[in-house]
Design a protein around this motif. Structure first.
Motif, PDB file in Angstrom:
ATOM      1  N   HIS A  16      -4.660  60.703  71.736  1.00  0.00           N
ATOM      2  CA  HIS A  16      -4.946  60.821  73.236  1.00  0.00           C
ATOM      3  C   HIS A  16      -4.131  61.202  74.295  1.00  0.00           C
ATOM      4  O   HIS A  16      -2.892  61.017  73.980  1.00  0.00           O
ATOM      5  CB  HIS A  16      -5.910  59.733  73.656  1.00  0.00           C
ATOM      6  N   HIS A  66      -3.563  61.141  78.713  1.00  0.00           N
ATOM      7  CA  HIS A  66      -3.826  60.258  79.694  1.00  0.00           C
ATOM      8  C   HIS A  66      -4.115  61.031  81.425  1.00  0.00           C
ATOM      9  O   HIS A  66      -3.462  61.918  81.395  1.00  0.00           O
ATOM     10  CB  HIS A  66      -2.915  59.307  80.148  1.00  0.00           C
ATOM     11  N   GLU A  72      -0.189  55.027  81.965  1.00  0.00           N
ATOM     12  CA  GLU A  72      -0.480  53.932  80.829  1.00  0.00           C
ATOM     13  C   GLU A  72       0.711  53.302  80.645  1.00  0.00           C
ATOM     14  O   GLU A  72       1.859  53.651  80.392  1.00  0.00           O
ATOM     15  CB  GLU A  72      -0.866  54.627  79.584  1.00  0.00           C
ATOM     16  N   HIS A  90      -0.496  61.436  72.580  1.00  0.00           N
ATOM     17  CA  HIS A  90       0.287  60.643  71.373  1.00  0.00           C
ATOM     18  C   HIS A  90      -0.841  59.883  70.720  1.00  0.00           C
ATOM     19  O   HIS A  90      -2.206  59.836  71.282  1.00  0.00           O
ATOM     20  CB  HIS A  90       1.389  59.843  71.702  1.00  0.00           C
TER      21      HIS A  90
HETATM   22 ZN    ZN Z   1      -1.643  56.544  75.330  1.00  0.00          ZN
END
Ligand code: ZN
Length: 213
Positions: free
Chosen positions: A141, A143, A147, A177
């Motif tokens: 995923h 962002h 995060e 990542h």
């Molecule tokens: Zn992440």
């Protein structure tokens, strides 16, 4: 919501007391578990105290700052690392947000990982404990916002490195990542986000409409 911040800036912000509650919780959790950054935090606090003395010389009682600095010098690791008595994986700042046992939280399972949201009332933020099974991964995923992940137990690896208990990992839109938990035990993390994650793996892209922030 947050500018692109470094860990140093976050720690300085925490020392100054001007971070949103979820971010402050992540930094406090990290500091409670990390001796080297605790020292850095004390430096920032001392700098803040010195600045305060310059700004408000009259309101600061004589000897107040030196007593503060003395107190900060005391290596009261016991206090900073005081555990709740309920679960040794949760340092004191975080245990305050987990009223019962970890297992009693409302865990939602996503197959290889599960998530329990913590009861912080901070609009725009999501604060949760994430548990990833040993040797398994969180879906690939990126962002839309920021995060902050603090490792509480076990460890994980992504393209940027290997992280263990106490580490605070920052990620944003520039990071895509797929964190993988260590093989020998489940990985438990505190995760704070200020925008939804966006799945980027082949199957993840198909699932995106199902994910709600
Ligand atoms: Zn992440």
């Amino acid at each position: 919501m947050m500018q692109d911040l470094t860990l140093d800036e976050l720690i300085a912000g925490h020392a100054a007391g001007n971070l949103p509650e979820p971010i402050s919780l992540a930094v406090a959790t990290h500091l409670a578990l990390s001796a080297s950054h605790r020292r850095e935090f004390r430096t920032f606090e001392a700098a803040g105290g010195a600045m305060l003395e310059k700004l408000e010389p009259v309101s600061m009682r004589e000897g107040c700052l030196s007593r503060l600095l003395d107190a900060l010098d005391d290596d009261d690791v016991e206090d900073l690392c005081a555990y709740s008595g309920r679960d040794p994986r949760l340092p004191a700042p975080l245990a305050a947000y987990v009223p019962g046992r970890l297992e009693e939280l409302r865990w939602r399972s996503y197959g290889t990982a599960s998530e329990a949201e913590l009861p912080l009332r901070s609009p725009g933020f999501r604060t949760a404990l994430i548990r990833v099974k040993a040797g398994r991964s969180v879906p690939q995923h990126t962002h839309d916002g920021h995060e902050l992940t603090v490792v509480l137990d076990g460890g994980f690896t992504d393209a940027s490195g290997h992280y263990v208990r106490g580490d605070l990992v920052l990620a944003d839109h520039a990071v895509d990542h797929r964190p993988v938990a260590d093989d020998d035990q489940d990985c438990l993390c505190l995760a704070v986000t200020d925008a939804p994650l966006r799945l980027t793996g082949t199957f993840g892209r198909l699932l995106n409409p199902l994910l709600r922030f």
